[in-house]
Write a protein that holds these residues in place. Structure first.
Motif, PDB file in Angstrom:
ATOM      1  N   GLY A 122       9.245 -13.417 -33.053  1.00 15.65           N
ATOM      2  CA  GLY A 122       7.874 -13.697 -32.671  1.00 15.65           C
ATOM      3  C   GLY A 122       7.006 -12.478 -32.651  1.00 15.65           C
ATOM      4  O   GLY A 122       5.871 -12.538 -32.214  1.00 15.65           O
ATOM      5  N   GLY A 123       7.564 -11.340 -33.107  1.00 14.29           N
ATOM      6  CA  GLY A 123       6.783 -10.115 -33.161  1.00 14.29           C
ATOM      7  C   GLY A 123       6.912  -9.289 -31.901  1.00 14.29           C
ATOM      8  O   GLY A 123       6.399  -8.199 -31.834  1.00 14.29           O
ATOM      9  N   ASP A 124       7.592  -9.801 -30.861  1.00 16.23           N
ATOM     10  CA  ASP A 124       7.772  -9.061 -29.629  1.00 16.23           C
ATOM     11  C   ASP A 124       9.243  -8.751 -29.451  1.00 16.23           C
ATOM     12  O   ASP A 124      10.101  -9.512 -29.848  1.00 16.23           O
ATOM     13  CB  ASP A 124       7.287  -9.875 -28.423  1.00 16.23           C
ATOM     14  CG  ASP A 124       5.816 -10.165 -28.531  1.00 16.23           C
ATOM     15  OD1 ASP A 124       5.434 -11.306 -28.253  1.00 16.23           O
ATOM     16  OD2 ASP A 124       5.066  -9.249 -28.890  1.00 16.23           O
ATOM     17  N   ARG A 125       9.545  -7.645 -28.802  1.00 14.09           N
ATOM     18  CA  ARG A 125      10.916  -7.287 -28.512  1.00 14.09           C
ATOM     19  C   ARG A 125      11.020  -6.980 -27.036  1.00 14.09           C
ATOM     20  O   ARG A 125      10.043  -6.591 -26.401  1.00 14.09           O
ATOM     21  CB  ARG A 125      11.334  -6.069 -29.337  1.00 14.09           C
ATOM     22  CG  ARG A 125      11.292  -6.323 -30.817  1.00 14.09           C
ATOM     23  CD  ARG A 125      11.746  -5.127 -31.585  1.00 14.09           C
ATOM     24  NE  ARG A 125      13.086  -4.752 -31.170  1.00 14.09           N
ATOM     25  CZ  ARG A 125      13.637  -3.597 -31.477  1.00 14.09           C
ATOM     26  NH1 ARG A 125      12.984  -2.719 -32.168  1.00 14.09           N
ATOM     27  NH2 ARG A 125      14.858  -3.315 -31.069  1.00 14.09           N
ATOM     28  N   PRO A 126      12.221  -7.100 -26.465  1.00  7.60           N
ATOM     29  CA  PRO A 126      12.374  -6.758 -25.068  1.00  7.60           C
ATOM     30  C   PRO A 126      11.927  -5.330 -24.820  1.00  7.60           C
ATOM     31  O   PRO A 126      12.349  -4.403 -25.517  1.00  7.60           O
ATOM     32  CB  PRO A 126      13.894  -6.919 -24.842  1.00  7.60           C
ATOM     33  CG  PRO A 126      14.340  -7.847 -25.914  1.00  7.60           C
ATOM     34  CD  PRO A 126      13.458  -7.574 -27.086  1.00  7.60           C
ATOM     35  N   ALA A 127      11.048  -5.138 -23.872  1.00  7.45           N
ATOM     36  CA  ALA A 127      10.487  -3.812 -23.633  1.00  7.45           C
ATOM     37  C   ALA A 127      11.503  -2.919 -22.945  1.00  7.45           C
ATOM     38  O   ALA A 127      12.088  -3.290 -21.943  1.00  7.45           O
ATOM     39  CB  ALA A 127       9.243  -3.932 -22.760  1.00  7.45           C
ATOM     40  N   PRO A 128      11.738  -1.715 -23.480  1.00  2.00           N
ATOM     41  CA  PRO A 128      12.639  -0.791 -22.816  1.00  2.00           C
ATOM     42  C   PRO A 128      11.999  -0.271 -21.545  1.00  2.00           C
ATOM     43  O   PRO A 128      10.766  -0.132 -21.470  1.00  2.00           O
ATOM     44  CB  PRO A 128      12.815   0.325 -23.851  1.00  2.00           C
ATOM     45  CG  PRO A 128      11.603   0.266 -24.699  1.00  2.00           C
ATOM     46  CD  PRO A 128      11.180  -1.171 -24.719  1.00  2.00           C
ATOM     47  N   PRO A 129      12.812   0.019 -20.528  1.00  2.00           N
ATOM     48  CA  PRO A 129      12.243   0.524 -19.288  1.00  2.00           C
ATOM     49  C   PRO A 129      11.735   1.946 -19.465  1.00  2.00           C
ATOM     50  O   PRO A 129      12.113   2.644 -20.402  1.00  2.00           O
ATOM     51  CB  PRO A 129      13.432   0.477 -18.314  1.00  2.00           C
ATOM     52  CG  PRO A 129      14.633   0.617 -19.197  1.00  2.00           C
ATOM     53  CD  PRO A 129      14.275  -0.098 -20.461  1.00  2.00           C
ATOM     54  N   GLY A 130      10.899   2.385 -18.521  1.00  2.00           N
ATOM     55  CA  GLY A 130      10.451   3.769 -18.549  1.00  2.00           C
ATOM     56  C   GLY A 130       8.945   3.877 -18.526  1.00  2.00           C
ATOM     57  O   GLY A 130       8.230   3.040 -19.052  1.00  2.00           O
ATOM     58  N   ALA A 131       8.479   4.967 -17.924  1.00  2.62           N
ATOM     59  CA  ALA A 131       7.054   5.231 -17.837  1.00  2.62           C
ATOM     60  C   ALA A 131       6.550   5.820 -19.144  1.00  2.62           C
ATOM     61  O   ALA A 131       7.321   6.355 -19.944  1.00  2.62           O
ATOM     62  CB  ALA A 131       6.789   6.205 -16.687  1.00  2.62           C
ATOM     63  N   PRO A 132       5.245   5.735 -19.385  1.00  2.00           N
ATOM     64  CA  PRO A 132       4.680   6.363 -20.584  1.00  2.00           C
ATOM     65  C   PRO A 132       4.960   7.863 -20.604  1.00  2.00           C
ATOM     66  O   PRO A 132       5.011   8.520 -19.562  1.00  2.00           O
ATOM     67  CB  PRO A 132       3.181   6.083 -20.454  1.00  2.00           C
ATOM     68  CG  PRO A 132       3.104   4.853 -19.599  1.00  2.00           C
ATOM     69  CD  PRO A 132       4.239   4.974 -18.628  1.00  2.00           C
ATOM     70  N   VAL A 133       5.141   8.382 -21.794  1.00  2.00           N
ATOM     71  CA  VAL A 133       5.390   9.809 -21.990  1.00  2.00           C
ATOM     72  C   VAL A 133       4.167  10.403 -22.672  1.00  2.00           C
ATOM     73  O   VAL A 133       3.706   9.897 -23.695  1.00  2.00           O
ATOM     74  CB  VAL A 133       6.645  10.042 -22.852  1.00  2.00           C
ATOM     75  CG1 VAL A 133       6.831  11.534 -23.136  1.00  2.00           C
ATOM     76  CG2 VAL A 133       7.872   9.463 -22.157  1.00  2.00           C
ATOM     77  N   THR A 134       3.637  11.473 -22.100  1.00  2.00           N
ATOM     78  CA  THR A 134       2.455  12.128 -22.659  1.00  2.00           C
ATOM     79  C   THR A 134       2.846  13.469 -23.248  1.00  2.00           C
ATOM     80  O   THR A 134       3.491  14.293 -22.581  1.00  2.00           O
ATOM     81  CB  THR A 134       1.377  12.329 -21.581  1.00  2.00           C
ATOM     82  OG1 THR A 134       1.001  11.048 -21.044  1.00  2.00           O
ATOM     83  CG2 THR A 134       0.145  12.996 -22.175  1.00  2.00           C
ATOM     84  N   VAL A 135       2.450  13.677 -24.500  1.00  2.00           N
ATOM     85  CA  VAL A 135       2.715  14.933 -25.193  1.00  2.00           C
ATOM     86  C   VAL A 135       1.391  15.398 -25.780  1.00  2.00           C
ATOM     87  O   VAL A 135       0.890  14.803 -26.737  1.00  2.00           O
ATOM     88  CB  VAL A 135       3.760  14.749 -26.320  1.00  2.00           C
ATOM     89  CG1 VAL A 135       4.039  16.087 -26.985  1.00  2.00           C
ATOM     90  CG2 VAL A 135       5.031  14.133 -25.785  1.00  2.00           C
ATOM     91  N   GLY A 136       0.785  16.410 -25.187  1.00  2.00           N
ATOM     92  CA  GLY A 136      -0.538  16.819 -25.622  1.00  2.00           C
ATOM     93  C   GLY A 136      -1.515  15.673 -25.409  1.00  2.00           C
ATOM     94  O   GLY A 136      -1.641  15.139 -24.300  1.00  2.00           O
ATOM     95  N   ASP A 137      -2.204  15.261 -26.468  1.00  2.00           N
ATOM     96  CA  ASP A 137      -3.143  14.137 -26.344  1.00  2.00           C
ATOM     97  C   ASP A 137      -2.527  12.830 -26.847  1.00  2.00           C
ATOM     98  O   ASP A 137      -3.236  11.861 -27.100  1.00  2.00           O
ATOM     99  CB  ASP A 137      -4.439  14.428 -27.091  1.00  2.00           C
ATOM    100  CG  ASP A 137      -4.231  14.607 -28.596  1.00  2.00           C
ATOM    101  OD1 ASP A 137      -3.063  14.615 -29.053  1.00  2.00           O
ATOM    102  OD2 ASP A 137      -5.240  14.747 -29.316  1.00  2.00           O
ATOM    103  N   THR A 138      -1.200  12.825 -26.966  1.00  2.00           N
ATOM    104  CA  THR A 138      -0.490  11.644 -27.441  1.00  2.00           C
ATOM    105  C   THR A 138       0.261  10.984 -26.289  1.00  2.00           C
ATOM    106  O   THR A 138       0.960  11.664 -25.533  1.00  2.00           O
ATOM    107  CB  THR A 138       0.512  12.014 -28.549  1.00  2.00           C
ATOM    108  OG1 THR A 138      -0.174  12.635 -29.627  1.00  2.00           O
ATOM    109  CG2 THR A 138       1.247  10.778 -29.062  1.00  2.00           C
ATOM    110  N   GLU A 139       0.099   9.667 -26.145  1.00  4.93           N
ATOM    111  CA  GLU A 139       0.826   8.913 -25.125  1.00  4.93           C
ATOM    112  C   GLU A 139       1.702   7.862 -25.794  1.00  4.93           C
ATOM    113  O   GLU A 139       1.234   7.092 -26.639  1.00  4.93           O
ATOM    114  CB  GLU A 139      -0.119   8.236 -24.142  1.00  4.93           C
ATOM    115  CG  GLU A 139       0.621   7.473 -23.037  1.00  4.93           C
ATOM    116  CD  GLU A 139      -0.308   6.817 -22.032  1.00  4.93           C
ATOM    117  OE1 GLU A 139      -0.664   7.489 -21.043  1.00  4.93           O
ATOM    118  OE2 GLU A 139      -0.675   5.648 -22.251  1.00  4.93           O
TER     119      GLU A 139
END
Length: 227
Positions: A122-139
């Motif tokens: 359906g275009g969705d996959r089980p979301a892996p756990p974990g908070a967003p990771v920020t690297v410079g201006d990339t999240e």
């Protein structure tokens, strides 16, 4: 599971359909790009020939990826490196060149389906756990499976995101090629291991941040500083 087989050659379609049915899959076979777009919503995985009569297969692949997240394997006679690279960059999960051994193709299908997860149809996959990771201006957000650069969303293929998210899960570590191939492709010794390099190049190009992924010479990759 239900497969969409996009193949205009009757003999090849019959052989593939029979092999899939023997594995317990149901199959809808179509021979034209327009029919593939019509029926792709019902597919749990897709086998796509690139030599179609009504539309170039690579263009069809790009269109399918805008409406379908199901695992997709290209099965084609096109064996030039340029075609393979373009197919992987356009969103194929694997690329198999004709002629091939049926047992190998079935194994690749099983691997792609296993790594993609049952919700991929359906275009969705089980979301892996974990908070967003920020690297410079990339999240990198593993829950929503999104990547933003300077506040704007960047669209990666499913496999590209998987590679980036895997590196971001342990950002301080270098990851070997074998580890990444085993985790994302399901085979540490995959013959098409250069596809890892293709996907890394795609991530760098699409984000416009070549240092987002650093090459560890002779070993593998690690998450970079994003500059």
């Amino acid at each position: 599971m239900h497969a969409l087989l996009v193949e205009d050659d009757d003999r090849m379609a019959h052989a593939l359909g029979t092999a899939l049915a023997q594995r317990g899959h149901t199959v809808r076979r179509v021979g034209r790009a327009l029919d593939a777009l019509r029926f792709v919503h019902e597919a749990e995985f897709v086998l796509l020939d690139l030599g179609l009569p009504d539309l170039d297969g690579l263009e069809l692949l790009r269109r399918l990826r805008t409406v379908c997240g199901a695992p997709l394997i290209v099965v084609t006679a096109r064996c030039e490196e340029r075609d393979i690279v373009q197919g992987l960059r356009a969103g194929a999960d694997d690329y198999v060149v004709k002629p091939f051994r049926m047992a190998e193709l079935i194994a690749r299908i099983d691997t792609v389906r296993r790594r993609s997860g049952p919700a991929a149809a359906g275009g969705d996959r089980p979301a892996p756990p974990g908070a967003p990771v920020t690297v410079g201006d990339t999240e990198i957000d593993p829950v929503s499976r999104t990547v933003t650069v300077a506040g704007g969303e960047v669209r990666l293929t499913r496999r590209e995101f998987d590679v980036l998210a895997h590196l971001a899960a342990r950002p301080g570590e270098a990851h070997s090629r074998e580890e990444i191939l085993d985790r994302i492709w399901g085979d540490a010794f995959l013959a098409a291991s250069r596809s890892l390099d293709v996907h890394v190049a795609g991530i760098r190009a699409k984000t416009g941040r070549p240092a987002l992924i650093r090459t560890v010479r002779g070993f593998g990759y690690r998450l970079g500083d994003g500059r």
